[in-house]
Design a protein around this motif. Structure first.
Motif, short mmCIF file in Angstrom:
data_model
loop_
_atom_site.label_atom_id
_atom_site.label_comp_id
_atom_site.label_asym_id
_atom_site.label_seq_id
_atom_site.Cartn_x
_atom_site.Cartn_y
_atom_site.Cartn_z
N SER A 90 46.13 49.07 45.22
CA SER A 90 47.24 49.71 45.93
C SER A 90 47.55 48.98 47.23
CB SER A 90 46.92 51.18 46.20
OG SER A 90 45.88 51.27 47.15
N GLY A 91 48.74 49.25 47.77
CA GLY A 91 49.16 48.68 49.05
C GLY A 91 49.12 47.17 49.05
N ASN A 92 48.51 46.59 50.08
CA ASN A 92 48.44 45.14 50.18
C ASN A 92 47.05 44.62 49.80
OD1 ASN A 92 47.09 46.09 52.38
ND2 ASN A 92 48.01 44.69 53.85
N SER A 93 46.41 45.26 48.86
CA SER A 93 45.08 44.84 48.41
C SER A 93 45.13 43.47 47.76
CB SER A 93 44.52 45.84 47.40
OG SER A 93 44.30 47.08 48.02
N HIS A 94 43.99 42.77 47.81
CA HIS A 94 43.88 41.43 47.23
C HIS A 94 42.54 41.30 46.51
CE1 HIS A 94 42.93 37.04 47.45
NE2 HIS A 94 44.11 37.02 46.86
N LYS A 95 42.59 40.82 45.26
CA LYS A 95 41.38 40.64 44.47
C LYS A 95 41.42 39.29 43.79
CE LYS A 95 41.11 42.56 40.38
NZ LYS A 95 41.09 41.46 39.45
N GLU A 96 40.30 38.60 43.79
CA GLU A 96 40.15 37.36 43.04
C GLU A 96 39.06 37.57 42.00
OE1 GLU A 96 39.54 33.81 45.37
OE2 GLU A 96 40.77 34.62 46.99
N THR A 97 39.33 37.20 40.77
CA THR A 97 38.35 37.37 39.70
C THR A 97 38.06 36.04 39.04
OG1 THR A 97 39.23 39.57 39.24
CG2 THR A 97 37.86 38.59 37.54
N THR A 98 36.78 35.77 38.83
CA THR A 98 36.36 34.60 38.06
C THR A 98 35.41 35.11 36.98
OG1 THR A 98 36.45 33.22 40.03
CG2 THR A 98 35.22 32.36 38.16
N MET A 99 35.75 34.83 35.73
CA MET A 99 34.89 35.21 34.61
C MET A 99 34.57 33.94 33.83
SD MET A 99 36.54 38.77 33.23
CE MET A 99 38.28 38.47 33.42
N GLN A 100 33.28 33.71 33.60
CA GLN A 100 32.87 32.48 32.93
C GLN A 100 31.70 32.76 32.00
OE1 GLN A 100 32.31 29.25 35.65
NE2 GLN A 100 30.97 28.15 34.25
N ILE A 101 31.82 32.31 30.75
CA ILE A 101 30.72 32.38 29.79
C ILE A 101 30.39 30.95 29.38
CG2 ILE A 101 29.94 33.23 27.56
CD1 ILE A 101 31.95 35.53 27.86
N ASN A 102 29.14 30.56 29.58
CA ASN A 102 28.69 29.21 29.21
C ASN A 102 27.79 29.29 27.98
OD1 ASN A 102 29.86 28.09 31.62
ND2 ASN A 102 28.14 28.95 32.74
N PHE A 103 28.14 28.54 26.95
CA PHE A 103 27.34 28.49 25.74
C PHE A 103 26.54 27.19 25.73
CE2 PHE A 103 31.03 31.11 24.72
CZ PHE A 103 30.41 32.24 24.20
N ALA A 104 25.23 27.31 25.69
CA ALA A 104 24.37 26.13 25.69
C ALA A 104 24.39 25.47 24.31
CB ALA A 104 22.95 26.52 26.06
N ARG A 105 24.18 24.18 24.32
CA ARG A 105 24.04 23.44 23.06
C ARG A 105 22.87 24.06 22.28
NH1 ARG A 105 24.77 17.32 21.95
NH2 ARG A 105 26.46 17.83 23.35
N GLY A 106 23.09 24.30 21.02
CA GLY A 106 22.05 24.88 20.17
C GLY A 106 22.09 26.40 20.09
N ALA A 107 23.02 27.04 20.80
CA ALA A 107 23.12 28.50 20.78
C ALA A 107 24.02 28.92 19.62
CB ALA A 107 23.64 29.02 22.11
N HIS A 108 23.60 28.59 18.42
CA HIS A 108 24.40 28.87 17.23
C HIS A 108 24.61 30.37 17.05
CE1 HIS A 108 23.99 24.70 16.15
NE2 HIS A 108 22.67 24.79 16.32
N GLY A 109 25.83 30.74 16.70
CA GLY A 109 26.16 32.14 16.45
C GLY A 109 26.36 32.97 17.71
#
Length: 128
Positions: free
Chosen positions: A92-111
């Motif tokens: 509301s009003g003059n609110s400010h939000k920054e969002t960062t969403m990150q999912i890292n899949f390692a090599r070998g993480a099959h499925g």
């Protein structure tokens, strides 16, 4: 395991940093509700092993003048691990939000699977 957080940070700049490691086959659900004038940052880091499952649901209702960052990072190094993140925000009003969403899949993480979703309702002067 289920974790529920209901935070009303009106009177303090709380710091919220979570570091979670889920071992093989462990499951965790986090439900977080933030209401009020928010002036702090949220950091969430998780590491998932084989077959681990993490489900996060966050609801944010930010009052006029809120200014915050929401950072979410999951490292999935286990096979068949699952992470889901849902963020619903109303600013509301003059609110400010920054969002960062990150999912890292390692090599070998099959499925391994992961998903992120964000829904935002903004007032005329709010920024996302």
């Amino acid at each position: 395991m289920k974790v529920v957080q209901i935070l009303t940070p009106e009177f303090s700049n709380i710091s919220n940093e979570n570091n979670i490691e889920l071992g093989p086959g462990e499951k965790m659900t986090i439900i977080q509700v933030l209401i009020g004038k928010i002036e702090n940052d949220f950091q969430f880091f998780a590491s998932l092993s084989d077959g681990a499952e993490l489900d996060i649901k966050s609801v944010i209702v930010a009052r006029n003048g809120s200014n915050f960052k929401y950072n979410y990072t999951v490292n999935q190094h286990g096979v068949n691990s699952v992470s889901n993140f849902r963020l619903i925000s109303a600013l509301s009003g003059n609110s400010h939000k920054e969002t960062t969403m990150q999912i890292n899949f390692a090599r070998g993480a099959h499925g391994a699977r992961g998903s992120e979703a964000e829904s935002v309702v903004l007032s005329e002067n709010a920024k996302n």
